[in-house]
Design a protein around this motif. Structure first.
Motif, PDB file in Angstrom:
ATOM      1  N   LYS A   8       0.993  -0.849  -0.171  1.00  0.00           N
ATOM      2  CA  LYS A   8      -0.132  -0.309  -0.024  1.00  0.00           C
ATOM      3  C   LYS A   8       0.714   1.555  -0.071  1.00  0.00           C
ATOM      4  O   LYS A   8       0.798   2.286  -1.050  1.00  0.00           O
ATOM      5  CB  LYS A   8      -0.952   0.045   0.965  1.00  0.00           C
ATOM      6  N   ARG A   9       2.100   1.691   0.473  1.00  0.00           N
ATOM      7  CA  ARG A   9       3.109   2.663   0.739  1.00  0.00           C
ATOM      8  C   ARG A   9       3.205   2.833  -0.305  1.00  0.00           C
ATOM      9  O   ARG A   9       2.954   3.592  -0.933  1.00  0.00           O
ATOM     10  CB  ARG A   9       3.943   2.247   1.584  1.00  0.00           C
ATOM     11  N   ARG A  10       4.202   1.718  -1.387  1.00  0.00           N
ATOM     12  CA  ARG A  10       4.450   1.836  -2.843  1.00  0.00           C
ATOM     13  C   ARG A  10       3.465   2.374  -3.780  1.00  0.00           C
ATOM     14  O   ARG A  10       4.291   3.138  -4.639  1.00  0.00           O
ATOM     15  CB  ARG A  10       5.556   0.794  -3.147  1.00  0.00           C
ATOM     16  N   LEU A  11       2.049   1.514  -3.804  1.00  0.00           N
ATOM     17  CA  LEU A  11       0.905   2.371  -4.710  1.00  0.00           C
ATOM     18  C   LEU A  11       1.284   3.187  -3.554  1.00  0.00           C
ATOM     19  O   LEU A  11       0.840   4.355  -4.829  1.00  0.00           O
ATOM     20  CB  LEU A  11       0.080   1.553  -4.158  1.00  0.00           C
ATOM     21  N   ALA A  12       1.797   4.349  -3.164  1.00  0.00           N
ATOM     22  CA  ALA A  12       1.332   6.365  -2.387  1.00  0.00           C
ATOM     23  C   ALA A  12       2.290   6.161  -3.397  1.00  0.00           C
ATOM     24  O   ALA A  12       1.985   7.308  -3.861  1.00  0.00           O
ATOM     25  CB  ALA A  12       0.788   5.649  -1.475  1.00  0.00           C
ATOM     26  N   MET A  13       3.617   5.549  -3.478  1.00  0.00           N
ATOM     27  CA  MET A  13       4.294   6.954  -3.787  1.00  0.00           C
ATOM     28  C   MET A  13       4.195   6.774  -5.443  1.00  0.00           C
ATOM     29  O   MET A  13       4.800   7.182  -5.910  1.00  0.00           O
ATOM     30  CB  MET A  13       5.516   5.945  -3.296  1.00  0.00           C
ATOM     31  N   CYS A  14       3.495   5.040  -6.257  1.00  0.00           N
ATOM     32  CA  CYS A  14       3.800   5.127  -7.420  1.00  0.00           C
ATOM     33  C   CYS A  14       2.870   6.692  -7.873  1.00  0.00           C
ATOM     34  O   CYS A  14       2.849   7.421  -8.841  1.00  0.00           O
ATOM     35  CB  CYS A  14       3.235   4.182  -7.604  1.00  0.00           C
TER      36      CYS A  14
END
Length: 571
Positions: A293-299
């Motif tokens: 979820k964190r990496r999706l937010a960064m994407c």
């Protein structure tokens, strides 16, 4: 006549009698005052006897005369060649010493003398090892006294395939160090593996994949895991991080990982209380879900969907409030600054800029940026020097001083006095690696606020007048740790010049070799320009140096040695 012939001695020498009288007074004083002086006198007598025994085989007088004659026959060409060779050798030593100091921060000659020569001359005492319990307690005490240099995961670390690899393809330079990638491999094994992986073939393959050093072998293993189980979330994570060459591809992989991770997480929640192994599996599945979820937010942030990214980060922090050590709030701060939602930024700072919570450059410098924003547009150094600082300006300057004391490396990157590189995957708080990571993402936010960099430029150096030197204690924080330079050199690439604080003074041997090289070069130039005059000067210098030795060799056995031996016998 008979008396003189029976004694066999000539008329007394006034100089010798005066010397002997002084010796007698010295012997009485030393004998009465310091018993250890007897050993010193015995050593002196031994040296004298050594000279008496070897003066004939060594032929010291003849050797001294031969050296004097040899020096007198030397030509100006010899002195010119000697000075040029000396200047060249000392110059090579100076260049090597300077290179070693710039690369490793220490003097090579000093390091060799401390490491190898001091034990040979008895500088280090070999004491027996202490008992294990005492050593452990002593190590624990020293560990508590030493400044902490813990390496943290970079909250804003880039994607390997979509960003780090593209940089390497374009520049041919490796942006990540082996030490940094090794720490990431350890993180992946801790986050994405557990004891029950052996029960599932796909997780067994991924457990081996995280240990692989070759990126292609890791990607191949991830595809093998997906062939065994199409819902293997960790395999999608690895492909998103390393195989995807664009942020769009990485986001696509992460969405597949999210779908698989949520399903596995719900299953783990239902049976986590059955055994400790199931609890460990739930922790692993929680780590995978939070990471995805964190990496999706960064994407979403990188693709320009900033409001969507902010919502995802806020939801993640509400869903998993106990995972504050992951520093998700730093991702949220950067996204809110991009939206210029400064009120929301202040609300996040009010929660996380607390005295009981660990600080970071993002917290301290963002707080300074908000206070500088209130006064930077109208700030002028000339006007401030005339009328003094207002209350808001004082608050802004104090916030800048606080941030600079926490990490003194950041201002040079924000003011573009040092060039930036891609931030590493791990950072050292208060170190140069943290400064690079902060400035890489936040420089644009400082530039967006008019006058903020000007205020920083005018005030940041005043921090060092408030901090005691040599940094035995801090002003607002703990003393600056001395171990940051070594850790930063391991984290940052070799082509980056690591910022060092406090600046180290040049070692003695660099000054010595530089002076020796300059002095030798000057002598070579003078010898080339004025050969006859320099030859006369060299002969005079050599004569001055050899004359005391010549006097001693001629008079030691006549004046002192016979009576010295007789006076030492009663001792």
């Amino acid at each position: 006549m008979a008396e003189g012939g029976g004694s066999g001695r000539g008329p007394p020498c006034p100089g010798a009698d005066a010397a002997l009288r002084r010796w007698e007074q010295l012997r009485r004083r030393v004998t009465a005052a310091a018993p250890w002086a007897r050993g010193l006198l015995a050593v002196a007598a031994g040296l004298g006897l050594f000279y008496l025994v070897l003066r004939v085989p060594l032929r010291l007088r003849d050797s001294l005369a031969a050296v004097t004659m040899f020096l007198s026959t030397l030509t100006p060409k010899f002195y010119f060649a000697l000075t040029v060779t000396s200047s060249f050798i000392s110059g090579l030593i100076f260049v090597f010493e300077w290179w070693h100091f710039r690369k490793y921060g220490t003097s090579f000659i000093e390091q060799v003398s401390v490491s190898h020569l001091r034990p040979l001359i008895g500088g280090v005492e070999n004491s027996p090892p202490a008992p294990a319990a005492f050593s452990a307690g002593e190590n624990e005490t020293s560990r508590q006294n030493m400044p902490e240099c813990k390496v943290w995961r970079n909250p804003l670390n880039l994607f390997r395939g979509a960003e780090y690899s593209r940089y390497m393809w374009v520049t041919g330079k490796e942006p990540l160090t082996y030490y940094d990638m090794n720490l990431s491999a350890q993180d992946h094994q801790n986050f994405f593996t557990c004891d029950t992986d052996a029960l599932r073939p796909s997780d067994t393959v991924m457990q081996k994949a995280w240990r692989e050093r070759n990126p292609q072998a890791r990607i191949k293993a991830a595809h093998q895991a997906l062939e065994l189980n199409n819902d293997c979330a960790t395999a999608y994570v690895l492909l998103a991080e390393e195989e995807a060459t664009t942020i769009v591809d990485a986001e696509r992989y992460f969405k597949q990982a999210l779908k698989a991770g949520e399903m596995i997480y719900r299953k783990s929640q239902n049976c986590h209380s059955q055994s400790p192994q199931h609890e460990a599996q739930l922790r692993r599945d929680t780590n995978v879900l939070v990471y995805v979820k964190r990496r999706l937010a960064m994407c979403a942030r990188k693709l320009g969907r900033i409001r969507e990214a902010v919502k995802m980060m806020r939801d993640l922090m509400k869903e998993f409030p106990l995972l504050s050590m992951l520093n998700i709030h730093e991702n949220l701060l950067e996204a809110l600054l991009e939206l210029q939602a400064y009120a929301d930024v202040q609300a996040v700072l009010a929660k996380y800029d607390d005295i009981s919570l660990p600080k970071s450059a993002a917290i301290c410098y963002t707080a300074a940026l908000l206070k500088a924003r209130a006064v930077s547009e109208r700030f002028s150094p000339e006007t401030a020097s005339k009328r003094g600082l207002s209350t808001a300006e004082i608050n802004a300057v104090e916030a800048i001083h606080r941030a600079v004391e926490f990490n003194p490396h950041v201002p040079k990157y924000l003011l573009e006095m040092k060039s930036l590189v891609l931030p590493p995957e791990h950072i050292l708080k208060r170190g140069d690696s943290e400064a690079v990571a902060y400035a890489f993402f936040h420089l644009q936010h400082w530039k967006r606020i008019e006058g903020a960099l000007n205020l920083l430029h005018c005030t940041w150096e005043g921090t060092f007048r408030m901090i005691p030197y040599p940094l035995e204690k801090g002003h607002l924080f703990y003393p600056y740790p001395s171990c940051t330079e070594t850790a930063d050199r391991e984290l940052l690439p070799t082509f980056h010049e690591v910022s060092v604080y406090p600046q180290k003074e040049l070692p003695f041997f660099i000054h010595f070799t530089a002076g020796l090289c300059s002095f030798s070069a000057m002598l070579a130039l003078l010898t080339h320009q004025f050969p006859e005059l320099m030859v006369v000067f060299a002969k005079a210098c050599f004569g001055t140096l050899l004359s005391p030795f010549s006097f001693v060799t001629e008079n030691i056995e006549v004046l002192l040695l016979p009576r010295l031996w007789h006076q030492l016998i009663p001792l």
